[in-house]
Design a protein around this motif. Structure first.
Motif, short mmCIF file in Angstrom:
data_model
loop_
_atom_site.label_atom_id
_atom_site.label_comp_id
_atom_site.label_asym_id
_atom_site.label_seq_id
_atom_site.Cartn_x
_atom_site.Cartn_y
_atom_site.Cartn_z
N SER A 1 0.62 -1.09 0.01
CA SER A 1 -0.03 -0.02 -0.06
C SER A 1 1.02 1.30 0.04
CB SER A 1 -1.13 -0.07 1.13
OG SER A 1 0.06 0.07 2.30
N THR A 2 0.26 2.49 -0.31
CA THR A 2 1.03 3.72 -0.34
C THR A 2 1.50 4.07 1.17
OG1 THR A 2 -0.98 4.95 0.09
CG2 THR A 2 -0.39 4.46 -2.16
N LYS A 3 2.55 4.93 0.97
CA LYS A 3 2.87 5.41 2.40
C LYS A 3 1.89 6.02 3.40
CE LYS A 3 6.54 8.45 4.28
NZ LYS A 3 7.37 9.53 3.82
N THR A 4 0.85 6.31 2.90
CA THR A 4 -0.32 6.98 3.65
C THR A 4 -1.41 5.95 4.00
OG1 THR A 4 -1.40 8.07 1.80
CG2 THR A 4 -0.03 9.36 3.00
N GLY A 5 -0.89 4.79 3.33
CA GLY A 5 -2.01 3.74 3.57
C GLY A 5 -3.47 3.72 2.68
N GLY A 6 -3.62 4.91 1.91
CA GLY A 6 -4.70 4.95 1.12
C GLY A 6 -4.57 5.35 -0.27
N ALA A 7 -5.58 5.33 -1.20
CA ALA A 7 -5.30 5.63 -2.56
C ALA A 7 -5.74 7.05 -2.55
CB ALA A 7 -6.38 4.78 -3.32
N ARG A 8 -5.20 7.70 -3.68
CA ARG A 8 -5.56 9.20 -3.99
C ARG A 8 -5.54 9.53 -5.45
NH1 ARG A 8 -0.45 8.70 -2.51
NH2 ARG A 8 1.28 10.39 -3.49
N VAL A 9 -6.29 10.32 -5.91
CA VAL A 9 -6.39 10.64 -7.36
C VAL A 9 -5.65 12.00 -7.72
CG1 VAL A 9 -7.99 11.23 -9.33
CG2 VAL A 9 -8.60 9.22 -7.75
N ILE A 10 -4.83 12.04 -8.51
CA ILE A 10 -4.09 13.21 -8.85
C ILE A 10 -4.28 13.84 -10.25
CG2 ILE A 10 -1.77 14.30 -9.15
CD1 ILE A 10 -0.93 12.37 -7.10
N ASP A 11 -4.77 15.12 -10.36
CA ASP A 11 -5.03 15.43 -11.94
C ASP A 11 -3.69 15.68 -12.63
OD1 ASP A 11 -7.75 16.02 -11.17
OD2 ASP A 11 -7.39 18.03 -10.33
N LEU A 12 -3.76 15.50 -13.82
CA LEU A 12 -2.64 15.56 -14.89
C LEU A 12 -2.77 16.82 -15.60
CD1 LEU A 12 -2.47 11.96 -16.10
CD2 LEU A 12 -1.14 12.97 -14.35
N ASP A 13 -1.72 17.56 -15.75
CA ASP A 13 -1.68 18.66 -16.85
C ASP A 13 -1.78 18.10 -18.23
OD1 ASP A 13 1.29 19.04 -17.93
OD2 ASP A 13 1.11 18.30 -15.60
N ALA A 14 -1.90 18.97 -19.26
CA ALA A 14 -2.25 18.35 -20.78
C ALA A 14 -0.63 17.93 -21.10
CB ALA A 14 -2.46 19.64 -21.49
N GLU A 15 0.47 18.33 -20.79
CA GLU A 15 1.63 18.11 -21.00
C GLU A 15 1.93 16.76 -20.74
OE1 GLU A 15 6.36 19.58 -20.89
OE2 GLU A 15 4.83 20.72 -19.95
N THR A 16 1.69 16.43 -19.31
CA THR A 16 1.78 15.18 -18.64
C THR A 16 0.91 14.18 -19.68
OG1 THR A 16 2.48 15.95 -16.68
CG2 THR A 16 1.89 13.70 -16.81
N VAL A 17 -0.32 14.41 -19.73
CA VAL A 17 -0.95 13.48 -20.38
C VAL A 17 -0.32 12.97 -21.88
CG1 VAL A 17 -3.21 13.13 -21.76
CG2 VAL A 17 -3.16 13.87 -19.30
N ALA A 18 0.00 14.14 -22.45
CA ALA A 18 0.75 13.92 -23.88
C ALA A 18 2.10 13.09 -23.72
CB ALA A 18 1.21 15.35 -24.47
N VAL A 19 2.84 13.33 -22.73
CA VAL A 19 3.94 12.47 -22.47
C VAL A 19 3.63 11.12 -22.21
CG1 VAL A 19 6.03 12.22 -20.75
CG2 VAL A 19 5.40 14.35 -21.86
N LEU A 20 2.69 10.82 -21.22
CA LEU A 20 2.25 9.54 -21.03
C LEU A 20 1.57 8.73 -22.21
CD1 LEU A 20 0.82 10.11 -17.29
CD2 LEU A 20 2.87 8.62 -18.00
N LYS A 21 0.82 9.44 -22.97
CA LYS A 21 0.32 8.64 -24.23
C LYS A 21 1.55 8.23 -25.08
CE LYS A 21 -3.50 10.76 -26.00
NZ LYS A 21 -4.40 11.82 -26.47
N GLU A 22 2.30 9.28 -25.42
CA GLU A 22 3.41 8.91 -26.33
C GLU A 22 4.45 7.66 -25.81
OE1 GLU A 22 7.61 11.09 -27.95
OE2 GLU A 22 5.98 12.28 -27.20
N TYR A 23 4.47 7.70 -24.44
CA TYR A 23 5.26 6.81 -23.82
C TYR A 23 4.61 5.25 -23.94
CZ TYR A 23 8.18 4.32 -20.43
OH TYR A 23 9.36 3.33 -19.87
N LYS A 24 3.19 5.38 -23.59
CA LYS A 24 2.40 4.32 -23.76
C LYS A 24 2.32 3.69 -25.36
CE LYS A 24 -2.03 2.09 -22.77
NZ LYS A 24 -3.26 2.26 -22.59
N ALA A 25 2.55 4.45 -26.32
CA ALA A 25 2.52 4.16 -27.59
C ALA A 25 3.92 3.46 -27.83
CB ALA A 25 2.32 5.24 -28.53
N LEU A 26 5.00 4.20 -27.28
CA LEU A 26 6.31 3.58 -27.50
C LEU A 26 6.45 2.13 -26.72
CD1 LEU A 26 9.49 3.82 -28.02
CD2 LEU A 26 9.59 4.80 -25.53
N ARG A 27 5.89 2.11 -25.45
CA ARG A 27 5.83 0.66 -24.84
C ARG A 27 5.07 -0.48 -25.71
NH1 ARG A 27 9.31 -0.92 -21.10
NH2 ARG A 27 7.62 -2.04 -19.86
N GLY A 28 3.89 0.16 -26.23
CA GLY A 28 3.10 -0.95 -27.01
C GLY A 28 3.80 -1.28 -28.41
#
Length: 168
Positions: free
Chosen positions: A109-136
């Motif tokens: 479990s996480t350090k705090t013991g609970g789950a949390r949701v974090i907002d992503l900025d548009a640049e991070t979304v784009a970086v993750l989408k590109e990285y997922k395509a690379l991994r795929g």
């Protein structure tokens, strides 16, 4: 393809690393017996590192550094992310687990013991989408919902200690 990616990754790890855009960090100062002060990068230093890491070093883990820098999640939480935790349409990431540093290849479990949701900025979304395509493109299993976002070349959990060594 896995073997090609693994050998390329090994090759880049053993190749001379381009000079980083900042001087070597000094030895940490003692804050109290047994304790160390942690130093954080300034916004300018972080920006210089991210630019260097992406443009000069061409790091295969740029997406990891970017995600950590833009969300503030812990190293072990980032390494335990699965693609099912990343919702690009809603621009959020759910932090549900962390890599267990005491037991190789295990999550906890996480350090705090609970789950949390974090907002992503548009640049991070784009970086993750590109990285997922690379991994795929390496292997389709690396882009499935249950795959680790920042898995090693075989798709398994990376060691947090391995990631820390990349900073030295």
């Amino acid at each position: 393809l896995r073997h090609t990616h693994a050998s390329c990754t090994r090759q880049s790890r053993h190749s001379p690393r381009p000079a980083a855009p900042w001087p070597q960090r000094p030895a940490p100062e003692k804050s109290q017996p047994g304790g160390m002060l942690r130093r954080s990068a300034t916004a300018e230093q972080l920006r210089a590192f991210m630019t260097w890491d992406h443009d000069v070093f061409d790091d295969d883990l740029y997406a990891l550094w970017h995600t950590i820098a833009h969300t503030g999640i812990r190293r072990s939480e980032a390494l335990a992310l699965r693609w099912g935790d990343v919702e690009v349409r809603r621009a959020v990431v759910s932090i549900r687990r962390a890599v267990n540093t005491q037991q190789r290849g295990a999550v906890k479990s996480t350090k705090t013991g609970g789950a949390r949701v974090i907002d992503l900025d548009a640049e991070t979304v784009a970086v993750l989408k590109e990285y997922k395509a690379l991994r795929g493109s390496i292997h389709l299993d690396f882009a499935r919902a249950d795959a680790y976002v920042f898995g090693n070349p075989e798709g398994a959990l990376r060691s947090p200690n391995e990631i820390s060594r990349r900073w030295r």
